[in-house]
Design an enzyme around this catalytic site. Structure first.
Site, PDB file in Angstrom:
ATOM      1  CG  HIS A  61      -0.383   0.130   2.440  1.00 29.80           C
ATOM      2  ND1 HIS A  61      -0.134   1.288   3.140  1.00 29.80           N
ATOM      3  CD2 HIS A  61      -0.094  -0.741   3.530  1.00 29.80           C
ATOM      4  CE1 HIS A  61       0.223   1.081   4.264  1.00 29.80           C
ATOM      5  NE2 HIS A  61       0.187  -0.186   4.671  1.00 29.80           N
ATOM      6  CG  ASP A 178       2.720   0.680   8.165  1.00 27.14           C
ATOM      7  OD1 ASP A 178       2.269  -0.024   6.827  1.00 27.14           O
ATOM      8  OD2 ASP A 178       1.893   0.772   9.144  1.00 27.14           O
ATOM      9  CD  GLU A 210      -2.968  -1.235   5.227  1.00 24.14           C
ATOM     10  OE1 GLU A 210      -2.969  -2.397   6.196  1.00 24.14           O
ATOM     11  OE2 GLU A 210      -2.594  -0.450   5.861  1.00 24.14           O
ATOM     12  CD  GLU A 211      -1.932   2.944   7.326  1.00 25.10           C
ATOM     13  OE1 GLU A 211      -2.745   2.498   8.263  1.00 25.10           O
ATOM     14  OE2 GLU A 211      -0.660   2.678   7.200  1.00 25.10           O
ATOM     15  CG  ASP A 231       1.551  -3.488   5.459  1.00 26.78           C
ATOM     16  OD1 ASP A 231       2.255  -2.711   5.506  1.00 26.78           O
ATOM     17  OD2 ASP A 231       0.398  -3.465   5.352  1.00 26.78           O
ATOM     18  CG  HIS A 311       0.491   3.068  12.629  1.00 26.32           C
ATOM     19  ND1 HIS A 311      -0.834   3.171  12.913  1.00 26.32           N
ATOM     20  CD2 HIS A 311       1.059   2.423  11.756  1.00 26.32           C
ATOM     21  CE1 HIS A 311      -1.335   2.478  12.110  1.00 26.32           C
ATOM     22  NE2 HIS A 311      -0.037   1.928  11.283  1.00 26.32           N
TER      23      HIS A 311
END
Length: 335
Positions: A61, A178, A210-211, A231, A311
Site C-alpha cells: 500500500h 509502513d 489500506e490504512e 507490509d 505508526h
C-alpha cells in the site's frame, strides 16, 4: 550495492489515505521506465502485469497516515481528524503541510492546545488526542476569518514531515516505512525482472486505502488465485520479528493466513537461507484481510520487513527489506 533512491523519492511524496494521486503517478512512471505497462484501477490504485494471465498478485500500500482539517478554531488554528491511526504522542511537534483544494500549500506544526509549559502546568500530563491538539499555521493568523482568507477550509489534507535518514549501519529511519518500504520491494521485483527480461504470471498491486481498511478489497486481474501482501513486520514485546529479518505472518487480528501458502514461503526461506521470522501480530490488519472480507477467493499470505515503532517514528533495515525481496523472487521463480 542496491540503490534506495526510489524509496527516498517515494517517501518524499506526501500520500496519506485519500490523497495518494502524486505517489500513484510516481509509481506509474517508474514502472514505465523499466519497460512495463502499468495501469490505474477505478479507485486509482496502480496495477502492473509482469506476464500474461497473472495467477499471483503481490500487493503493497502506498497510502500513509495523516490528518484532515475538521474545523477552523476561533484563534485561526486548525482542528484535525485523523487519517489512519498516527500515534499522537510521537507526532506532537512534527512539522506538516496543509494542501488546499486550490492547490496552495501552507506549513504548520502539530501542537498541544496551550502548549507552553510556562503558562500551562498540566502540559506534560495532558492526554494527547484530537480534542487536545491543533495545527499552528505558519501564517499571521489570529482569528478564524484570517485562516479562511488563506483559502484553508474543512477537508484540506494535512501531511507530516518524514525525516528520512538512510544510515551507514544499514538502518533507514523515517515515518511511513509502513508501507513505503513494502512498495520499494515491489519496485525492485519489477526492476530485476525487467533487467533479466523475465516474465511470470504475476501482477503488482499498489493499493491506496489500506490504512482505512479497504485498499485491497478489489481491482485485481480476474485470473488471480494467490495474493502475497507485502507490509511491515511487527517489532515489539511478544513478537518474534526484528528489523533485519523478513517477517512471515501466521495470524493477525483478522485471523490466520493460508497455511499451505505460508508453509511454502517458510520452506523457500530455509532452502535459500533467507533470514525470516514466523510471527503473530496481535493488533493488525492488511490488504489481505480486506481482500478476504470482500469475498475474493484468494489464498493469502503476508510478509514484510520488520519495522520498529510502527505508526510513530519508524525504523527498518536494509537487510530486512532485501530479505523480503529475495523471498518474493524465490516464490516467483518457482511458479
Amino acid at each position: 550495492m542496491l540503490s534506495y533512491q526510489a524509496l527516498q523519492e517515494l517517501v518524499a511524496i506526501d500520500s496519506p489515505t485519500g490523497y495518494t494521486q502524486k505517489a500513484a503517478q510516481y509509481i506509474h512512471h517508474l514502472l514505465g521506465t523499466y519497460g512495463w505497462k502499468p495501469q490505474y484501477t477505478n479507485k486509482q490504485a496502480v496495477t502492473c502485469a509482469l506476464g500474461s494471465k497473472p495467477r499471483l498478485a503481490i500487493a503493497a500500500h502506498t497510502d500513509t497516515l495523516g490528518a484532515i482539517v475538521s474545523r477552523i478554531n476561533a484563534d485561526g488554528t486548525l482542528g484535525i481528524s485523523l487519517l489512519g491511526g498516527p500515534l499522537l504522542n510521537s507526532f506532537e511537534g512534527e512539522y506538516c503541510r496543509i494542501y488546499t483544494l486550490a492547490d496552495k500549500v501552507y506549513t504548520g506544526t502539530l501542537l498541544l492546545n496551550n502548549p507552553s509549559t510556562h503558562v500551562n502546568a498540566e502540559a506534560a500530563a495532558t492526554k494527547r488526542d484530537i480534542g487536545s491538539m491543533h495545527i499552528r499555521i505558519d501564517e499571521p493568523v489570529q482569528k478564524k476569518a484570517d485562516t479562511e482568507q488563506l483559502g484553508i477550509q474543512v477537508g484540506d489534507i494535512i501531511c507530516f514531515d518524514t525525516r528520512y535518514q538512510e544510515l551507514p549501519s544499514g538502518y533507514i529511519k523515517s515515518r511511513f516505512m509502513d508501507n513505503k518500504a513494502g512498495c520499494f520491494v515491489l519496485f525492485e521485483i519489477a526492476r530485476r525482472m525487467a533487467a533479466r527480461k523475465q516474465h511470470a504470471p504475476v501482477e503488482l498491486f499498489f493499493s491506496n486505502y489500506e490504512e482505512v481498511g479497504h485498499g485491497g478489497s478489489g481491482g485485481y486481474a480476474a485470473t488471480i488465485e494467490e495474493l502475497l501482501v507485502i507490509d511491515m513486520g511487527v517489532v515489539g514485546t511478544g513478537c518474534e520479528g526484528n528489523e533485519q529479518h523478513c517477517s512471515i505472518c501466521a495470524k493477525d487480528s483478522s485471523g490466520p493466513y493460508d497455511y499451505q501458502f505460508r508453509k511454502k514461503l517458510v520452506q523457500l526461506a530455509e532452502t535459500h537461507q533467507i533470514p525470516c521470522k514466523i510471527d503473530i501480530y496481535p493488533y493488525y490488519g492488511s490488504d489481505g484481510s480486506a481482500a478476504l472480507r470482500a469475498g475474493n477467493d484468494f489464498r493469502v499470505a503476508l510478509i514484510g520487513p520488520g519495522v520498529a515503532a510502527s505508526h510513530g517514528m519508524e525504523r527498518t533495515h536494509k537487510k530486512g527489506i532485501e530479505a523480503t525481496i529475495d523471498l518474493c523472487m524465490a516464490y516467483i521463480n518457482q511458479l
